[in-house]
Motif scaffolding. Structure first.
Motif, PDB file in Angstrom:
ATOM      1  N   PHE A 162       0.813  -1.228   0.000  1.00  0.00           N
ATOM      2  CA  PHE A 162       0.000   0.000   0.000  1.00  0.00           C
ATOM      3  C   PHE A 162       0.836   1.263   0.000  1.00  0.00           C
ATOM      4  CE2 PHE A 162       0.055   2.121   4.164  1.00  0.00           C
ATOM      5  CZ  PHE A 162       0.739   1.192   4.954  1.00  0.00           C
ATOM      6  N   THR A 163       2.121   1.157   0.317  1.00  0.00           N
ATOM      7  CA  THR A 163       2.971   2.355   0.333  1.00  0.00           C
ATOM      8  C   THR A 163       3.605   2.644  -1.034  1.00  0.00           C
ATOM      9  OG1 THR A 163       4.807   0.968   1.069  1.00  0.00           O
ATOM     10  CG2 THR A 163       3.556   2.112   2.780  1.00  0.00           C
ATOM     11  N   GLY A 199       2.254  13.588  -0.092  1.00  0.00           N
ATOM     12  CA  GLY A 199       3.457  12.829   0.213  1.00  0.00           C
ATOM     13  C   GLY A 199       3.577  11.564  -0.599  1.00  0.00           C
ATOM     14  N   THR A 200       4.813  11.238  -0.953  1.00  0.00           N
ATOM     15  CA  THR A 200       5.093  10.004  -1.701  1.00  0.00           C
ATOM     16  C   THR A 200       4.803   8.795  -0.809  1.00  0.00           C
ATOM     17  OG1 THR A 200       6.837  11.176  -2.879  1.00  0.00           O
ATOM     18  CG2 THR A 200       6.863   8.768  -2.995  1.00  0.00           C
ATOM     19  N   GLY A 201       4.020   7.861  -1.345  1.00  0.00           N
ATOM     20  CA  GLY A 201       3.718   6.649  -0.586  1.00  0.00           C
ATOM     21  C   GLY A 201       2.428   6.711   0.199  1.00  0.00           C
ATOM     22  N   ARG A 202       1.759   7.848   0.159  1.00  0.00           N
ATOM     23  CA  ARG A 202       0.512   7.985   0.914  1.00  0.00           C
ATOM     24  C   ARG A 202      -0.719   7.885   0.020  1.00  0.00           C
ATOM     25  NH1 ARG A 202       1.020   9.253   6.129  1.00  0.00           N
ATOM     26  NH2 ARG A 202       3.107   9.760   6.832  1.00  0.00           N
ATOM     27  N   LEU A 241      -2.566   5.234  -1.291  1.00  0.00           N
ATOM     28  CA  LEU A 241      -3.670   4.338  -0.917  1.00  0.00           C
ATOM     29  C   LEU A 241      -4.216   4.643   0.472  1.00  0.00           C
ATOM     30  CD1 LEU A 241      -3.049   0.741  -2.301  1.00  0.00           C
ATOM     31  CD2 LEU A 241      -4.507   2.559  -3.163  1.00  0.00           C
ATOM     32  N   SER A 242      -3.343   5.065   1.396  1.00  0.00           N
ATOM     33  CA  SER A 242      -3.868   5.390   2.726  1.00  0.00           C
ATOM     34  C   SER A 242      -4.734   6.652   2.657  1.00  0.00           C
ATOM     35  CB  SER A 242      -2.737   5.560   3.744  1.00  0.00           C
ATOM     36  OG  SER A 242      -1.841   6.571   3.353  1.00  0.00           O
ATOM     37  N   ALA A 287      -7.986   5.629   1.160  1.00  0.00           N
ATOM     38  CA  ALA A 287      -8.842   4.928   2.121  1.00  0.00           C
ATOM     39  C   ALA A 287      -9.515   5.914   3.071  1.00  0.00           C
ATOM     40  CB  ALA A 287      -8.025   3.913   2.909  1.00  0.00           C
ATOM     41  N   ALA A 288      -8.745   6.919   3.514  1.00  0.00           N
ATOM     42  CA  ALA A 288      -9.310   7.893   4.450  1.00  0.00           C
ATOM     43  C   ALA A 288     -10.420   8.703   3.792  1.00  0.00           C
ATOM     44  CB  ALA A 288      -8.208   8.822   4.960  1.00  0.00           C
ATOM     45  N   ARG A 328     -13.454   9.928  12.617  1.00  0.00           N
ATOM     46  CA  ARG A 328     -12.413   8.965  12.984  1.00  0.00           C
ATOM     47  C   ARG A 328     -11.927   8.128  11.813  1.00  0.00           C
ATOM     48  NH1 ARG A 328     -16.177   8.250  17.114  1.00  0.00           N
ATOM     49  NH2 ARG A 328     -16.687   6.147  16.468  1.00  0.00           N
ATOM     50  N   ARG A 329     -12.319   8.472  10.566  1.00  0.00           N
ATOM     51  CA  ARG A 329     -11.849   7.772   9.369  1.00  0.00           C
ATOM     52  C   ARG A 329     -12.118   6.269   9.488  1.00  0.00           C
ATOM     53  NH1 ARG A 329      -5.800  10.245   8.780  1.00  0.00           N
ATOM     54  NH2 ARG A 329      -5.568   9.316  10.809  1.00  0.00           N
ATOM     55  N   THR A 335     -12.925   3.081   8.393  1.00  0.00           N
ATOM     56  CA  THR A 335     -13.138   2.490   7.070  1.00  0.00           C
ATOM     57  C   THR A 335     -14.148   1.343   7.118  1.00  0.00           C
ATOM     58  OG1 THR A 335     -11.184   1.115   7.449  1.00  0.00           O
ATOM     59  CG2 THR A 335     -10.865   3.130   6.188  1.00  0.00           C
ATOM     60  N   ILE A 378     -14.466  -5.985   3.023  1.00  0.00           N
ATOM     61  CA  ILE A 378     -13.879  -5.158   4.093  1.00  0.00           C
ATOM     62  C   ILE A 378     -14.618  -5.415   5.407  1.00  0.00           C
ATOM     63  CG2 ILE A 378     -13.536  -2.795   4.910  1.00  0.00           C
ATOM     64  CD1 ILE A 378     -13.153  -1.982   1.966  1.00  0.00           C
ATOM     65  N   THR A 391     -12.872  -6.798   8.807  1.00  0.00           N
ATOM     66  CA  THR A 391     -12.781  -5.941   9.986  1.00  0.00           C
ATOM     67  C   THR A 391     -13.769  -6.332  11.076  1.00  0.00           C
ATOM     68  OG1 THR A 391     -14.258  -4.372   8.890  1.00  0.00           O
ATOM     69  CG2 THR A 391     -11.898  -3.942   8.733  1.00  0.00           C
TER      70      THR A 391
END
Lengths: 370, 87
Positions: free
Chosen positions: A165-166, A213-216, A218-219, A222-223, A295-296, A298, A356, A360
């Motif tokens: 994901f990063t 930012g690089t690598g953010r 997918l996170s 998701a948020a 609170r994001r 998911t 998902i 979860t």
């Protein structure tokens, strides 16, 4: 206070959107909402960095759903819920685009879904490569809302091979940058949404077009897709309640025998069954809104998306049938049924969000699972 | 690894069972997938109040409990340094 209380308090007041024709495109609607200073008001403290104010978002979506088609509502919902909050985590060009967008001058498209990998974002092929202060973007995005009308697109691309994901990063791409090509999707559905495909062929930009930012990638997705799923749930409440009201009105006027269709017990009960599903979805939305918005969460967002898709499908199916031949009119529930299938596909299919939920469930207190 | 970090990480590892979490524990083997890793990143940022730097956003950081703990410590040290510089 209930997420729906402000919406209901505003229901009786005149909307500034009332002067716009019903076939207003999503892009023109965006411009009008910006000119009326109604876009920033959707966010806590008028600041997209602080996330959406669910009550304000619900009020706006209810107003838009009541007056315009599914395509135009979609074209407003995606940038409000996802693009602008994403841009708020950027600098330089992202900051300028955010300001222009809040003013209604610029529509921003969210270009996540790739040509071949669809909703499996970890498998997407669109590539961003870094060369000092420059970046280069190559790839194709399919079925993108606002693709043909946007002034800029937020593009999800990979900067490293592999599914981790990063390995993914957002890049803000001006629609007029050399190497960008947009073409409309071949569909009669979603009029006014500007839905189409975006191709990026050797697009070269400065590194400051990287957002968040690089690598953010997918996170951040998701948020913010969680917020889009909340927006979809709020829109589903408005859509179902509107169609149920229209259907009840139709049944109360449609003559049958010595009375009207509404007099028939079986018809009233079928309508009430759809109302029950609508109210269940509304109650679920109400109970999970804060978890997603603040609170994001998911898992809660996935639950809301699954509920919205199933509720809209059921309510429109019942209402379309109850309206008989009248349901086939332009803009009627039969047409809406086809368009509203997007609730189970766009922004993650129902199967994806159910998965998902299963993943979860132990975290959400469902106990130990296999 | 301190206890708050272990308490934060453990719910994301469905295959851990009753085994103790060690620095060598491989997160993927213990049930960490992409979705859980993203939620874990949110939990670190919200629960521990640190943001991992871009250079630590890679599969090596998320390979073991120890590699993730090391990245969290680096982020906490950097945040503390920033606070001191601002004071």
């Amino acid at each position: 206070m209930s997420v729906f209380a402000a919406r209901e308090a505003a229901a009786g007041t005149g909307s500034p959107l009332a002067t716009l024709p019903a076939d207003t495109s999503g892009a023109d609607l965006w411009h009008a909402l910006g000119a009326q200073n109604r876009l920033a008001g959707v966010y806590r403290g008028n600041d997209p960095r602080r996330g959406v104010d669910p009550a304000a978002l619900s009020t706006l979506l209810t107003d838009v759903d009541r007056r315009f088609g599914v395509g135009s509502t979609l074209a407003v919902t995606v940038p409000l819920a996802t693009c602008l909050p994403l841009l708020a985590h950027g600098t330089g060009p992202a900051t300028h685009t955010l300001a222009d967008s809040l003013d209604g001058h610029t529509v921003v498209a969210l270009a996540a879904t790739d040509e071949d990998s669809g909703c499996d974002l970890a498998a997407l092929d669109t590539r961003v490569t870094f060369d000092g202060d420059r970046v280069r973007l190559d790839g194709t995005k399919r079925w993108i809302t606002n693709a043909t009308t946007c002034g800029a697109a937020l593009v999800l691309a990979r900067h490293r091979p592999g599914p981790h994901f990063t390995n993914f990063t957002w890049v803000l791409v001006p629609a007029d940058a050399p190497g960008v090509r947009a073409e409309p999707a071949g569909t009669d559905l979603f009029d006014g949404s500007g839905t189409g495909h975006l191709a990026f062929d050797g697009v070269r930009l400065t590194r400051e077009h990287v957002v968040g930012g690089t690598g953010r990638g997918l996170s951040a997705f998701a948020a913010h897709i969680a917020t889009e799923r909340l927006a979809g749930a709020l829109w589903a409440v408005a859509l179902c309640e509107r169609v149920l009201r229209d259907t009840a009105r139709h049944l109360g006027r449609r003559r049958q025998g010595g009375g009207v269709l509404w007099d028939r017990e079986a018809i009233r009960q079928r309508w009430a069954g759809a109302l029950l599903r609508s109210r269940q979805h509304r109650a679920l939305t109400e109970s999970l809104t804060e978890a997603v918005a603040a609170r994001r969460d998911t898992a809660a967002a996935a639950l809301l998306k699954a509920s919205a898709a199933e509720t809209v499908e059921h309510v429109l199916d019942v209402c379309a049938h109850l309206q008989g031949a009248h349901g086939f009119r332009t803009g009627g529930p039969q047409q809406l049924r086809a368009q509203a299938a997007l609730f189970g596909i766009g922004g993650g299919t129902t199967e994806v969000v159910l998965d998902i939920m299963a993943e979860t469930a132990p975290l959400a207190g469902a106990g130990e699972l296999p | 690894m301190n206890q708050p970090f272990i308490d934060l990480l453990t719910p994301f590892l469905p295959n851990l069972g009753d085994r103790p979490l060690t620095e060598d524990s491989r997160l993927h083997d213990l049930g960490m997938n992409s979705m859980k890793a993203i939620d874990l990143l949110f939990a670190i940022e919200d629960g521990l109040g640190v943001s991992l730097p871009d250079e630590d956003l890679n599969d090596t950081t998320f390979a073991t409990a120890g590699s993730l703990w090391a990245a969290v410590q680096r982020a906490q040290d950097a945040a503390e340094g920033d606070r001191r510089a601002a004071a």
